[in-house]
Structures are given as structure tokens and as C-alpha cells.
Design a protein around this motif. Structure first.
Motif: not given
Length: 155
Positions: A37-57
């Protein structure tokens, strides 16, 4: 988030850069950058995205029908008093779900305007993780009783 006071006052959230993940067959983690975003700094600049696979029943439970907005001295009796709810849920959530997590209600104001004693049912609330919920039967017969001996609890 770092930036000028004016810029910080406009921040409502941090958004991730778009990510496409296809053909995932098991749990996966991916580092994803935060959308700049212009004029802003994010710390941290990245995050860990976790995708959990689950079976549907498919699962089933019996849910009672509740009456709401009934005046004192009036009560609701439905036939049947409980209905079957069939739904899809991930195996991670399946053991945590009970009939109390679903809400099916009939509103007094809606019932008194009906010309017959039948009403369609709708789920008012669903638990987290539930998809494609279906009610069977989809409608019930009802009687509004004049005394306090209720077939179904009114709230």
C-alpha cells in the motif's frame, strides 16, 4: 504497520497478494507477501499461509423445530417435532457437531397468516464447516395450541 498518521488512519486490514494453488492433495504451507500500500510499510512483509486438506463426509442429525415470538398462553406443536438434517462436513469438524448447533425455527407472526397448517422450514443457523445442508421433510404441519402444554418449546 508503519506510515504517517494520516495513512495509518485509513488502514482497515492487510491483504495478501493473490495466490493460486491447484491440485493440492495434502496439507501445504506457502509464504505469501502482503499486498503493498503506497505510503505504508508492513512488518512482516509476508506471512505463512497454511492450507489444510480435509476429506468431506456426509452426516445426519435430528434437529428439533422451535417456535419463536409466541405470545403467553400459546404454544407450537409440529408434526414431526424433529426433522432430519443431512449435510457435508470435513472430518476435522464432524465429531464436534451436534443437533444443538443447528437452528430451525417457526415464527408465530408467519404462521398466523397461513391459510393452511403447513409451513416450509429453513435453517436459521449452521455450524462452522457445514456445507449443503438439506432438511427432510422440507415442510411440517403445525397447530397453535391455546394452552401452555407445548409440543415444542417456544422462545
Amino acid at each position: 504497520v508503519y506510515g504517517s498518521k494520516a495513512a495509518l488512519d485509513t488502514v482497515t486490514g492487510a491483504y495478501l497478494k493473490p495466490v493460486e494453488m491447484r491440485g493440492i492433495k495434502e496439507n501445504e504451507k506457502k509464504v505469501v507477501e502482503i499486498q503493498p500500500v503506497k505510503g505504508l510499510k508492513f512488518e512482516p512483509a509476508a506471512v505463512t499461509l497454511t492450507v489444510i486438506v480435509d476429506k468431506m463426509m456426509e452426516s445426519t442429525t435430528q434437529v428439533p423445530i422451535r417456535g419463536i415470538n409466541f405470545p403467553a398462553g400459546k404454544s407450537l406443536c409440529t408434526f414431526p417435532p424433529k426433522v432430519t438434517v443431512n449435510y457435508l462436513v470435513g472430518t476435522l469438524f464432524a465429531q464436534k457437531i451436534t443437533a444443538d448447533d443447528f437452528t430451525i425455527v417457526l415464527n408465530y407472526e408467519d404462521l398466523i397468516s397461513k391459510s393452511d397448517n403447513r409451513s416450509a422450514l429453513k435453517l436459521k443457523s449452521l455450524p462452522t464447516g457445514v456445507k449443503n445442508a438439506r432438511i427432510s421433510p422440507a415442510e411440517v404441519e403445525f397447530i397453535i395450541e391455546e394452552d401452555k402444554k407445548a409440543c415444542v418449546t417456544s422462545k
